[in-house]
Enzyme design. Structure first.
Site, PDB file in Angstrom:
ATOM      1  N   HIS A   9      41.052  34.915  44.711  1.00  0.00           N
ATOM      2  CA  HIS A   9      41.924  33.766  44.432  1.00  0.00           C
ATOM      3  C   HIS A   9      43.368  34.036  44.843  1.00  0.00           C
ATOM      4  O   HIS A   9      43.786  35.182  45.035  1.00  0.00           O
ATOM      5  CB  HIS A   9      41.871  33.415  42.938  1.00  0.00           C
ATOM      6  CG  HIS A   9      42.418  34.489  42.055  1.00  0.00           C
ATOM      7  ND1 HIS A   9      43.766  34.695  41.879  1.00  0.00           N
ATOM      8  CD2 HIS A   9      41.787  35.421  41.302  1.00  0.00           C
ATOM      9  CE1 HIS A   9      43.958  35.707  41.047  1.00  0.00           C
ATOM     10  NE2 HIS A   9      42.774  36.176  40.688  1.00  0.00           N
ATOM     11  N   GLY A  10      44.142  32.967  44.947  1.00  0.00           N
ATOM     12  CA  GLY A  10      45.550  33.076  45.290  1.00  0.00           C
ATOM     13  C   GLY A  10      46.404  33.587  44.140  1.00  0.00           C
ATOM     14  O   GLY A  10      45.951  33.705  43.001  1.00  0.00           O
ATOM     15  N   ARG A  60      41.727  29.309  38.446  1.00  0.00           N
ATOM     16  CA  ARG A  60      42.446  29.862  39.587  1.00  0.00           C
ATOM     17  C   ARG A  60      41.520  30.065  40.794  1.00  0.00           C
ATOM     18  O   ARG A  60      41.942  29.921  41.940  1.00  0.00           O
ATOM     19  CB  ARG A  60      43.145  31.168  39.206  1.00  0.00           C
ATOM     20  CG  ARG A  60      42.243  32.306  38.713  1.00  0.00           C
ATOM     21  CD  ARG A  60      43.111  33.427  38.134  1.00  0.00           C
ATOM     22  NE  ARG A  60      42.384  34.624  37.750  1.00  0.00           N
ATOM     23  CZ  ARG A  60      41.834  34.836  36.562  1.00  0.00           C
ATOM     24  NH1 ARG A  60      41.904  33.871  35.625  1.00  0.00           N
ATOM     25  NH2 ARG A  60      41.228  35.981  36.282  1.00  0.00           N
ATOM     26  N   GLU A  91      35.736  37.026  36.476  1.00  0.00           N
ATOM     27  CA  GLU A  91      36.402  38.333  36.340  1.00  0.00           C
ATOM     28  C   GLU A  91      35.885  39.063  35.108  1.00  0.00           C
ATOM     29  O   GLU A  91      35.300  38.457  34.207  1.00  0.00           O
ATOM     30  CB  GLU A  91      37.920  38.121  36.252  1.00  0.00           C
ATOM     31  CG  GLU A  91      38.753  39.391  36.155  1.00  0.00           C
ATOM     32  CD  GLU A  91      38.605  40.324  37.340  1.00  0.00           C
ATOM     33  OE1 GLU A  91      37.520  40.942  37.456  1.00  0.00           O
ATOM     34  OE2 GLU A  91      39.565  40.457  38.123  1.00  0.00           O
ATOM     35  N   TYR A  94      38.828  41.669  29.592  1.00  0.00           N
ATOM     36  CA  TYR A  94      39.714  42.751  29.159  1.00  0.00           C
ATOM     37  C   TYR A  94      39.881  42.755  27.637  1.00  0.00           C
ATOM     38  O   TYR A  94      40.782  43.406  27.110  1.00  0.00           O
ATOM     39  CB  TYR A  94      41.077  42.630  29.834  1.00  0.00           C
ATOM     40  CG  TYR A  94      41.055  43.032  31.294  1.00  0.00           C
ATOM     41  CD1 TYR A  94      41.405  44.321  31.689  1.00  0.00           C
ATOM     42  CD2 TYR A  94      40.670  42.141  32.281  1.00  0.00           C
ATOM     43  CE1 TYR A  94      41.385  44.697  33.023  1.00  0.00           C
ATOM     44  CE2 TYR A  94      40.642  42.496  33.616  1.00  0.00           C
ATOM     45  CZ  TYR A  94      40.998  43.778  33.977  1.00  0.00           C
ATOM     46  OH  TYR A  94      40.968  44.151  35.307  1.00  0.00           O
ATOM     47  N   GLY A 153      40.049  39.946  41.586  1.00  0.00           N
ATOM     48  CA  GLY A 153      40.411  41.264  42.075  1.00  0.00           C
ATOM     49  C   GLY A 153      39.521  42.396  41.615  1.00  0.00           C
ATOM     50  O   GLY A 153      38.976  43.147  42.429  1.00  0.00           O
TER      51      GLY A 153
END
Length: 202
Positions: A9-10, A60, A91, A94, A153
């Site tokens: 994603h950006g 996102r 993602e 966390y 990421g």
């Protein structure tokens, strides 16, 4: 040869603020939108024709996918496939560190190993297993020869690490916002071979 394109994603507001995103969300910045446009133009300029476009369900990633899709249509490709959310592309979690400062995470942010597990987060082994299984299923069952998957990421890194032993391009490359990773896929062996990693330069 079946081909998988992975698009990160950006840039987001949390990226700028050095805050942990994980499975919470943050909107794209103006630069993030521009990066998504650049990625779509890069794909369109190479004549890539996706039969399926998949995305993490987080905002996102979906926003990035839609912008890239607009650029593919602008390149003259009619009937660009719709973006399909896939939960397995999300993602890592966390845990309690999400939305807080990245500096508070008690390990390396993108590859924390199993450090997050005691806090309720997702360990790297579980993430790698999940993202590889998801990509493999998409390539095996989607009926598509050319697939775009928009992800994140840490998830993209774990996928890359799983297959770096077969890669035919340099692997010591930063996975910047809206980077594109290209993989050839064998349905016989269920293996992915990385042939290119492209970062958007704006």
């Amino acid at each position: 040869m079946p081909t998988l394109y992975i698009l990160r994603h950006g840039q987001t507001e949390f990226n700028l603020q050095h805050r942990v995103q994980g499975q919470c969300d943050s909107p794209l910045t103006e630069l993030g939108v521009a990066q998504a446009h650049a990625a779509g133009r890069w794909l369109g300029a190479r004549g890539v024709r996706f039969e399926r476009i998949f995305s993490s369900p987080l905002g996102r990633a979906l926003a990035t996918a839609e912008v890239a899709r607009e650029e593919l249509a602008a390149a003259g490709w009619e009937d660009v496939p719709p973006v399909e959310p896939v939960s397995g592309l999300i993602e890592r979690s966390y845990g309690p560190f999400e939305e807080g400062p990245a500096a508070d995470v008690p390990s390396e942010l993108w590859d924390p190993g199993e450090t997050l597990v005691p806090y309720g987060g997702e360990g790297s082994a579980a993430l790698r297993e999940r993202i590889v299984a998801t990509m493999t299923e998409l390539m095996m069952t989607s009926g598509a020869e050319t697939v775009l998957a928009v992800s994140h990421g840490s998830a993209t890194l774990q996928f890359k690490l799983a297959w770096e032993h077969l890669a035919r391009c340099p692997q010591d490359v930063h996975l910047g916002n809206c980077c594109i990773l290209v993989y050839e896929f064998s349905r016989e062996t269920r293996e992915f071979v990385n042939t290119a990693i492209v970062n958007q330069k704006l």
